[in-house]
Design an enzyme around this catalytic site. Structure first.
Site, PDB file in Angstrom:
ATOM      1  N   ALA A  33       0.712  -1.305  -0.118  1.00  0.00           N
ATOM      2  CA  ALA A  33      -0.091  -0.057   0.129  1.00  0.00           C
ATOM      3  C   ALA A  33       0.843   1.343   0.056  1.00  0.00           C
ATOM      4  O   ALA A  33       1.971   1.269   0.323  1.00  0.00           O
ATOM      5  CB  ALA A  33      -0.913   0.064   1.187  1.00  0.00           C
ATOM      6  N   ARG A  93       5.234   4.907   1.731  1.00  0.00           N
ATOM      7  CA  ARG A  93       5.802   6.367   2.027  1.00  0.00           C
ATOM      8  C   ARG A  93       6.224   6.608   3.285  1.00  0.00           C
ATOM      9  O   ARG A  93       7.288   7.318   3.687  1.00  0.00           O
ATOM     10  CB  ARG A  93       4.662   7.532   1.630  1.00  0.00           C
ATOM     11  N   SER A 131       2.160  -9.761  -1.835  1.00  0.00           N
ATOM     12  CA  SER A 131       0.972  -8.930  -2.329  1.00  0.00           C
ATOM     13  C   SER A 131       0.590 -10.017  -3.294  1.00  0.00           C
ATOM     14  O   SER A 131       1.091 -11.169  -3.479  1.00  0.00           O
ATOM     15  CB  SER A 131       1.708  -7.901  -3.270  1.00  0.00           C
ATOM     16  N   TYR A 188      -0.768 -13.676   0.737  1.00  0.00           N
ATOM     17  CA  TYR A 188      -0.485 -13.165   2.227  1.00  0.00           C
ATOM     18  C   TYR A 188      -0.447 -14.380   3.205  1.00  0.00           C
ATOM     19  O   TYR A 188       0.412 -14.531   4.001  1.00  0.00           O
ATOM     20  CB  TYR A 188      -1.839 -12.354   2.591  1.00  0.00           C
ATOM     21  N   LYS A 195      -5.098   2.018  10.484  1.00  0.00           N
ATOM     22  CA  LYS A 195      -6.452   2.513  10.833  1.00  0.00           C
ATOM     23  C   LYS A 195      -7.215   2.487   9.468  1.00  0.00           C
ATOM     24  O   LYS A 195      -6.482   2.822   8.615  1.00  0.00           O
ATOM     25  CB  LYS A 195      -6.317   3.977  11.569  1.00  0.00           C
ATOM     26  N   THR A 228      -0.959  15.015  10.783  1.00  0.00           N
ATOM     27  CA  THR A 228       0.150  14.081   9.790  1.00  0.00           C
ATOM     28  C   THR A 228       1.298  15.155   9.693  1.00  0.00           C
ATOM     29  O   THR A 228       1.615  15.291   8.513  1.00  0.00           O
ATOM     30  CB  THR A 228      -0.591  14.089   8.544  1.00  0.00           C
TER      31      THR A 228
END
Length: 346
Positions: free
Chosen positions: A15, A20, A39, A60, A99, A257
């Site tokens: 993801a 990032r 993945s 997974y 989350k 953030t």
């Protein structure tokens, strides 16, 4: 610390948040060792593995079978969190899950119970909680800087983006509540008492596909302190909270953030007097994964994370019950939520 002493961790899903923020933080944590990423698409796994110097796994289940992995990080779409958190715990792995974990109090309690029974860490990844700016706010409140706290106001909204993003998919449990609303609701947990509950809620749904695009929630604790939470996916950017008391107000402008090099500012207003502090930068993602690493190693550090995850799921469930859905609008959006009896393993 040798490799044998570090907790081997695998990632379920390639993801964007993992790419990032979280995986770079995992690599900087001296107590964790990145082993592999899984993945369902081999090319995605390989690209991710080449970027971060770990192994690529297709599927997974195969990652969960590996004995060199003691913990997993799950950044999958919201709709898959419960399934794979449960599978990971039953495979004997500590779990750090993005989350929003779930909007089902019963499901969260089941996961917490499974983790407790198997002696495993189970933590929902609200990285902002680990930023030092919130410690400063709590210190100011404890020192009486604003007198008696009365109200928390918290807002997190972002502009509309590509409609193909998972955040706009109702089927994958996207939507404003789970994507941005979860932050101010979690902040309410941080500043209100443990007996916090939802008093009223309103969600605005997209007519085309029924995805919630905006909302407001009113919460309160047993002492009468309230929290007003506003959020959305179709807004001018806003990312802030304030605690208003009997004698003053504390404001945080980049609440949820802040980049790791950002020096946040905290403002105190008392009457005509205003005082502002520029605080040291803090890498909240590194601090979050470090807290998870501690929970993996120390049973005493685990219980609070599971309790927080269950309470958060219960609050989100109450919001959905009070706000209603496009198919079944709530008749009384300002009614008081019913008392819950969900047991939180302690």
């Amino acid at each position: 610390m040798s490799d044998a002493e570090r907790t081997g961790i695998g990632v379920l899903g390639a993801a964007d948040i993992a790419w990032r923020r979280t995986v770079p933080a995992l690599l900087r944590c001296p107590r964790l060792r990145l082993v592999a990423v899984a993945s369902r698409t081999p090319d995605k796994a390989r690209t991710f593995a080449e970027r971060f110097g770990c192994e690529a796994v297709t599927g997974y289940e195969r990652l969960l079978e590996r004995e060199d992995i003691q913990a997993v990080y799950i950044p999958l779409p919201n709709a898959l969190h419960e399934q794979w958190a449960d599978a990971a715990l039953r495979a004997g792995k500590h779990v750090l899950v993005e989350k929003s974990l779930t909007a089902s109090a019963a499901a969260a309690a089941d996961l917490a119970r499974t983790a407790q029974e198997r002696g495993l860490a189970f933590m929902e990844n609200f990285a902002f909680l680990h930023h030092t700016q919130h410690e400063r706010v709590r210190e100011l409140i404890a020192d009486g800087a604003i007198g008696t706290p009365r109200v928390l106001t918290a807002s997190f909204g972002i502009p509309r983006a590509d409609g193909a993003l998972i955040r706009y998919s109702r089927e994958l449990a996207g939507g404003a509540l789970r994507e941005t609303g979860c932050y101010p609701v979690r902040a309410a947990q941080l500043f209100l008492g443990a007996d916090i509950e939802v008093l009223g809620a309103r969600l605005r749904y997209e007519e085309a596909d029924g995805c919630d695009m905006a909302g407001s929630v009113l919460l309160a604790d047993g002492a009468g302190v309230t929290a007003q939470c506003d959020f959305g996916l179709d807004h001018a950017y806003r990312n802030t909270y304030a605690v208003w008391g009997s004698e003053g107000r504390i404001e945080v402008e980049w609440a949820f953030t802040p980049p790791p090099d950002k020096r946040p500012q905290v403002c105190l207003r008392r009457g005509d007097h205003t005082e502002q502090w520029t605080l040291p930068a803090a890498d909240q993602f590194l601090r979050a994964v470090s807290a998870f690493a501690e929970a993996c190693a120390d049973p005493a550090a685990r219980a609070s994370h599971a309790v927080d995850a269950v309470r958060q799921a219960s609050l989100l469930e109450s919001v959905l019950e009070l706000a209603g859905t496009p198919e079944a609008p709530a008749r009384n959006r300002l009614g008081r939520a019913g008392t819950r009896s969900t047991h939180v393993p302690g």
